[in-house]
Design an enzyme around this catalytic site. Structure first.
Site, short mmCIF file in Angstrom:
data_model
loop_
_atom_site.label_atom_id
_atom_site.label_comp_id
_atom_site.label_asym_id
_atom_site.label_seq_id
_atom_site.Cartn_x
_atom_site.Cartn_y
_atom_site.Cartn_z
N ASN A 1 0.80 -1.31 0.07
CA ASN A 1 -0.04 0.00 0.04
C ASN A 1 0.81 1.18 0.06
O ASN A 1 2.10 1.06 -0.26
CB ASN A 1 -1.05 0.19 1.30
CG ASN A 1 -0.02 0.15 2.38
OD1 ASN A 1 0.53 0.97 2.87
ND2 ASN A 1 -0.41 -1.14 3.39
N ASP B 1 -4.66 -6.03 5.31
CA ASP B 1 -5.87 -7.17 5.88
C ASP B 1 -5.94 -8.09 5.17
O ASP B 1 -6.50 -9.17 5.99
CB ASP B 1 -7.20 -6.15 5.73
CG ASP B 1 -7.32 -4.86 6.43
OD1 ASP B 1 -6.78 -4.98 7.42
OD2 ASP B 1 -7.83 -3.77 5.86
N LYS C 1 9.39 -17.82 -8.84
CA LYS C 1 8.61 -16.85 -9.63
C LYS C 1 7.70 -17.35 -10.59
O LYS C 1 8.14 -18.31 -11.18
CB LYS C 1 9.95 -15.87 -10.25
CG LYS C 1 9.36 -14.89 -10.96
CD LYS C 1 10.53 -14.03 -11.47
CE LYS C 1 9.59 -12.94 -12.43
NZ LYS C 1 10.52 -12.56 -13.75
N PHE D 1 -4.79 4.38 14.30
CA PHE D 1 -4.85 5.18 13.40
C PHE D 1 -6.11 5.01 12.46
O PHE D 1 -6.25 3.64 12.13
CB PHE D 1 -3.85 5.51 12.41
CG PHE D 1 -2.91 6.36 13.12
CD1 PHE D 1 -2.04 6.14 13.93
CD2 PHE D 1 -2.56 7.63 12.15
CE1 PHE D 1 -1.03 6.98 14.86
CE2 PHE D 1 -1.70 8.53 12.78
CZ PHE D 1 -0.89 8.27 14.09
N LYS E 1 -14.32 2.58 14.32
CA LYS E 1 -13.25 1.79 14.35
C LYS E 1 -12.81 1.71 15.78
O LYS E 1 -12.39 0.76 16.36
CB LYS E 1 -12.24 2.41 13.59
CG LYS E 1 -11.18 1.41 12.89
CD LYS E 1 -10.48 2.12 11.55
CE LYS E 1 -11.24 1.63 10.38
NZ LYS E 1 -10.43 2.12 9.13
N LYS F 1 -12.44 -1.82 17.63
CA LYS F 1 -11.16 -2.24 17.90
C LYS F 1 -10.71 -2.24 19.32
O LYS F 1 -10.03 -2.90 19.96
CB LYS F 1 -9.87 -1.55 17.32
CG LYS F 1 -10.23 -1.13 15.80
CD LYS F 1 -9.28 -2.11 14.95
CE LYS F 1 -9.18 -1.70 13.53
NZ LYS F 1 -8.31 -2.46 12.60
N1 CTP Z 1 -4.51 -2.42 11.83
C1 CTP Z 1 -3.79 -3.39 12.47
N2 CTP Z 1 -3.77 -4.69 12.07
C2 CTP Z 1 -4.33 -4.90 10.68
C3 CTP Z 1 -5.21 -3.79 10.21
C4 CTP Z 1 -5.10 -2.54 10.85
O1 CTP Z 1 -3.13 -3.22 13.34
N3 CTP Z 1 -4.67 -6.24 10.38
C5 CTP Z 1 -4.47 -0.96 12.59
C6 CTP Z 1 -3.79 -0.07 11.89
O2 CTP Z 1 -2.38 0.08 12.38
C7 CTP Z 1 -4.45 1.22 12.30
C8 CTP Z 1 -5.85 0.88 12.56
O3 CTP Z 1 -5.76 -0.68 12.72
O4 CTP Z 1 -4.10 1.77 13.60
C9 CTP Z 1 -6.83 0.98 11.40
O5 CTP Z 1 -6.40 0.78 10.15
P1 CTP Z 1 -7.34 0.64 9.09
O6 CTP Z 1 -6.65 -0.12 7.82
O7 CTP Z 1 -7.83 1.91 8.67
O8 CTP Z 1 -8.45 -0.22 9.42
P2 CTP Z 1 -9.27 -1.82 9.05
O9 CTP Z 1 -9.50 -2.38 10.33
O10 CTP Z 1 -8.39 -2.28 8.00
O11 CTP Z 1 -10.62 -1.34 8.52
P3 CTP Z 1 -10.84 -0.98 7.03
O12 CTP Z 1 -9.64 -1.11 6.14
O13 CTP Z 1 -12.03 -1.30 6.79
O14 CTP Z 1 -11.11 0.67 6.91
#
Ligand code: CTP
Length: 399
Positions: free
Chosen positions: A208, A277, A287, A322, A336, A340
């Protein structure tokens, strides 16, 4: 006793260098001074000589105590501190120009360098200056960024020398002499930063746009406040901030394992990483060749949610997450926070140019269970500082 070489440039803020010098001496530092010729027009050499009881170097020639002042000043220093740093001096540092005693000392420096710029707002914002600052940051040079306010030239904006207290405390933290008094002093702060790479095969991955800048700024500021900092970093090309213990990881699962193993004795975790995720369910061990291994889809499986796991296990510890969103920022951030189970969410709208991935500024809101604090657009170092003020308050408030 730690040694500091103080480099004074020619600007109206030069008189503040005297107060910085006194602050360092009071904390037990031995300080030597070199000044540019222009600096001597603002503050007399005699002032620094009287304060340090040592010869002040203003030229490479004609020094009573040494023939090679730049090497001696560089070798003497545990820290080289430039206060104030003019735009010209920052540019010379970025290019390695050494045409007087002060800039030659910088070229010969091999210890930590801390720079406190001060200049007119337009000179500070000039892309050349900003590029030079980025170049120096990427080489590991430390900065105490200028404040915003009324400038001596009559303008209002960024460019004002940071406060004497901030410069002194930053210098002391870099020397391992953290000032007492911050709620983070002596605490163990875990920070996750950067993207993760999820392997498709040994040479391809899903990633990303995260650069890690925000997490690294938080780690730098926490160390400056005297915290013991563990920075679990995904793949990013940023220098490790001074005094920070860095653990490099690649994938979400590696970040998960590293974060959990550091969390057991942490006081606070700040999850700034953009963790994948999903990860490919069956990464190839070779490869993939398109001629005979046609690929029209990749099966993905969910990774662990590190923030949610840390929050579930936190007990008296504090956990901050975040939320980078492109729409419905507040609603998503509040959802969130609840989902969380963390103490606070730092929400930012990554669809804005001043707040997006890779930007050197951010416009964030601190989202708590019962209220929200929206900040203006700020440089990342200031966002980190504001955030750690809130984290300090959470720690002081206890459970
Ligand atoms: N985060 C994490 N582990 C993951 C995904 C996210 O620790 N596997 C943490 C990130 O470091 C951040 C927060 O969760 O502090 C939010 O991340 P974000 O990607 O916005 O949240 P998601 O739960 O993945 O929700 P979405 O992608 O659906 O917005």
């Amino acid at each position: 006793m730690p040694n500091v070489t103080l480099v004074v440039n020619g600007g109206i803020a030069a008189y503040k260098a005297c107060e910085v010098l006194r602050g360092l001496q009071k904390a037990g530092c031995d300080v030597r001074v070199t000044m540019t010729e222009d600096a001597t027009r603002f503050v007399g050499e005699a002032t620094f000589r009287a304060l340090t009881h040592h010869e002040v170097v203003t030229s490479l020639y004609g020094n009573a105590s040494t023939d090679i002042p730049h090497i001696e000043l560089a070798d003497f220093a545990d820290l080289v501190l430039v206060v104030p740093a003019t735009g010209n001096f920052v540019a010379k540092m970025a290019l390695g120009i050494a045409d007087d005693a002060a800039s030659t000392t910088l070229l010969a420096a091999h210890s930590t360098v801390l720079v406190a710029p001060a200049m007119n707002v337009n000179m500070w914002r000039n892309p050349a200056t900003q590029q030079n600052v980025r170049t120096l940051l990427s080489r590991g040079v430390e900065f105490v960024m200028p404040d915003s306010g009324e400038l001596a030239c009559g303008y209002v904006g960024e460019g004002k020398l940071a406060s004497v207290e901030d410069i002194v405390s930053r210098a002391l933290a870099l020397l391992g002499l953290a000032t007492e008094g911050s709620p983070l002093t002596g605490k163990h702060v875990l920070v996750t930063a950067g993207p993760t790479h999820e392997a498709i095969d040994p040479v391809r991955y899903i990633a990303n746009a995260s650069t890690g800048k925000m997490g690294f700024a938080i780690a730098r500021e926490a160390a400056r406040r005297g915290a013991r900092v563990t920075l679990v970093a995904g793949p990013c090309e940023l220098p490790t901030p001074a005094g920070v213990d860095r653990v490099d990881v690649v994938s979400a699962w590696q970040m998960h394992d590293a974060a959990l193993s550091s969390f057991y004795d942490a006081d606070v975790a700040i999850c700034a990483a953009a963790v994948a995720d999903y990860t490919p369910a069956e990464p190839a061990d070779h490869k993939l060749k398109k001629a005979h291994e046609h690929l029209d889809s990749i099966r993905l499986v969910e990774t662990a949610d590190i923030l949610a796991e840390l929050s579930a296990a936190k007990g008296a510890r504090k956990v901050v997450g975040f939320a980078a969103e492109t729409h419905d920022l507040m609603a998503n951030a509040q959802a969130k926070l609840a989902r969380k189970g963390c103490d606070m969410i730092v929400a930012n709208d990554v669809s804005r140019a001043d707040s997006t991935f890779g930007s050197d500024t951010d416009r964030v809101a601190f989202v708590y269970a019962d209220h929200v604090e929206q900040l203006d657009t700020l440089p990342l170092a200031s966002v980190a500082s504001e955030l750690l003020d809130r984290v300090g308050a959470l720690l002081e408030a206890g459970t």
